[in-house]
Design a protein around this motif. Structure first.
Motif, PDB file in Angstrom:
ATOM      1  N   VAL A  11       0.818  -1.217   0.000  1.00 59.79           N
ATOM      2  CA  VAL A  11       0.000   0.000   0.000  1.00 59.79           C
ATOM      3  C   VAL A  11       0.854   1.270   0.000  1.00 59.79           C
ATOM      4  O   VAL A  11       0.523   2.235  -0.674  1.00 59.79           O
ATOM      5  N   LYS A  12       1.956   1.274   0.721  1.00 63.93           N
ATOM      6  CA  LYS A  12       2.781   2.493   0.767  1.00 63.93           C
ATOM      7  C   LYS A  12       3.527   2.696  -0.547  1.00 63.93           C
ATOM      8  O   LYS A  12       3.647   3.820  -1.020  1.00 63.93           O
ATOM      9  N   ALA A  13       4.007   1.612  -1.137  1.00 61.17           N
ATOM     10  CA  ALA A  13       4.757   1.717  -2.390  1.00 61.17           C
ATOM     11  C   ALA A  13       3.878   2.214  -3.540  1.00 61.17           C
ATOM     12  O   ALA A  13       4.362   2.870  -4.450  1.00 61.17           O
ATOM     13  N   ARG A  14       2.596   1.903  -3.490  1.00 61.62           N
ATOM     14  CA  ARG A  14       1.690   2.260  -4.586  1.00 61.62           C
ATOM     15  C   ARG A  14       0.631   3.270  -4.171  1.00 61.62           C
ATOM     16  O   ARG A  14      -0.377   3.433  -4.849  1.00 61.62           O
ATOM     17  N   LEU A  15       0.868   3.954  -3.062  1.00 55.09           N
ATOM     18  CA  LEU A  15      -0.124   4.881  -2.525  1.00 55.09           C
ATOM     19  C   LEU A  15      -0.546   5.964  -3.518  1.00 55.09           C
ATOM     20  O   LEU A  15      -1.753   6.194  -3.689  1.00 55.09           O
ATOM     21  N   GLN A  38       2.204  -3.051   8.591  1.00 57.13           N
ATOM     22  CA  GLN A  38       1.737  -3.307   9.943  1.00 57.13           C
ATOM     23  C   GLN A  38       0.566  -2.371  10.227  1.00 57.13           C
ATOM     24  O   GLN A  38       0.433  -1.302   9.627  1.00 57.13           O
ATOM     25  N   ASP A  39      -0.271  -2.768  11.177  1.00 52.78           N
ATOM     26  CA  ASP A  39      -1.467  -1.970  11.475  1.00 52.78           C
ATOM     27  C   ASP A  39      -1.141  -0.517  11.782  1.00 52.78           C
ATOM     28  O   ASP A  39      -1.776   0.392  11.257  1.00 52.78           O
ATOM     29  N   GLU A  40      -0.140  -0.277  12.605  1.00 56.11           N
ATOM     30  CA  GLU A  40       0.169   1.097  13.010  1.00 56.11           C
ATOM     31  C   GLU A  40       0.759   1.939  11.880  1.00 56.11           C
ATOM     32  O   GLU A  40       0.768   3.166  11.961  1.00 56.11           O
ATOM     33  N   GLY A  41       1.211   1.320  10.803  1.00 53.22           N
ATOM     34  CA  GLY A  41       1.769   2.070   9.682  1.00 53.22           C
ATOM     35  C   GLY A  41       0.826   2.248   8.511  1.00 53.22           C
ATOM     36  O   GLY A  41       1.193   2.852   7.489  1.00 53.22           O
ATOM     37  N   GLY A  58      -3.215  -5.789   9.176  1.00 50.34           N
ATOM     38  CA  GLY A  58      -1.901  -5.761   8.553  1.00 50.34           C
ATOM     39  C   GLY A  58      -0.909  -6.744   9.141  1.00 50.34           C
ATOM     40  O   GLY A  58      -1.142  -7.373  10.160  1.00 50.34           O
ATOM     41  N   GLN A  59       0.223  -6.809   8.446  1.00 52.47           N
ATOM     42  CA  GLN A  59       1.316  -7.694   8.830  1.00 52.47           C
ATOM     43  C   GLN A  59       2.578  -7.150   8.196  1.00 52.47           C
ATOM     44  O   GLN A  59       2.561  -6.732   7.038  1.00 52.47           O
ATOM     45  N   LYS A  60       3.660  -7.156   8.918  1.00 53.31           N
ATOM     46  CA  LYS A  60       4.910  -6.607   8.415  1.00 53.31           C
ATOM     47  C   LYS A  60       5.394  -7.371   7.181  1.00 53.31           C
ATOM     48  O   LYS A  60       5.540  -8.585   7.213  1.00 53.31           O
ATOM     49  N   SER A  61       5.594  -6.653   6.114  1.00 50.13           N
ATOM     50  CA  SER A  61       6.211  -7.128   4.873  1.00 50.13           C
ATOM     51  C   SER A  61       5.406  -8.132   4.068  1.00 50.13           C
ATOM     52  O   SER A  61       5.757  -8.422   2.932  1.00 50.13           O
TER      53      SER A  61
END
Length: 156
Positions: A11-15, A38-41, A58-61
């Motif tokens: 999601v962040k890479a393609r925001l 991750q949820d907090e990010g 979410g989940q890291k990576s």
């Protein structure tokens, strides 16, 4: 009502593209898979600027799913599938929104076959079928969206 699903693969890479897509297509509900956050990010503030509210698992990576709704907060019903307490993959999210039960899944791919990943996929699918039967028994309007990771033919 327009309901869309999108394997965003980070999601962040393609925001920027995701925000553009939301503005262009304006689905009432957008279900995202493979958010890899991750949820907090999770960048909920960016979606809120467009008028979307959301929930995410979410989940890291790896993995991760989210449900966004235009102007209405989805009400979480279930996060994850019951039946395997040791399963910590973020692959299932269910919410009520606009009078519909929206389910967003990111089904395991199961490669290689045979092997433990394929066995996990089959167990996950069994748990999914059990949850879908429970939703059907509730007789609520429902839609199941996501990345099913099912390729029945080589050409797929």
């Amino acid at each position: 009502m327009k309901i869309a699903t999108f394997n965003i693969n980070g999601v962040k890479a393609r925001l920027p593209r995701l925000l553009e897509w939301l503005e262009e297509t304006r689905p009432a509900v957008a279900c995202l898979q493979e958010i890899k956050s991750q949820d907090e990010g999770f960048p909920i503030a960016e979606f809120e600027k467009l008028g979307y509210k959301g929930i995410w698992h979410g989940q890291k990576s790896f993995n991760g799913v989210a449900i966004l709704a235009d102007g209405e907060a989805p009400v979480e019903v279930q996060r994850g599938l019951d039946g395997e307490p040791e399963d910590d993959h973020s692959r299932y999210l269910e919410a009520d929104v606009f009078g519909v039960r929206a389910v967003c899944i990111y089904l395991p791919n199961g490669n290689p076959v045979p092997g433990p990943k394929f066995d996990y996929k089959l167990r996950w699918m069994k748990r999914l079928r059990e949850r879908m039967a429970a939703i059907r028994a509730e007789e609520v309007p429902a839609i199941v969206t996501g990345d099913f990771n099912v390729i029945p033919h080589d050409r797929d």
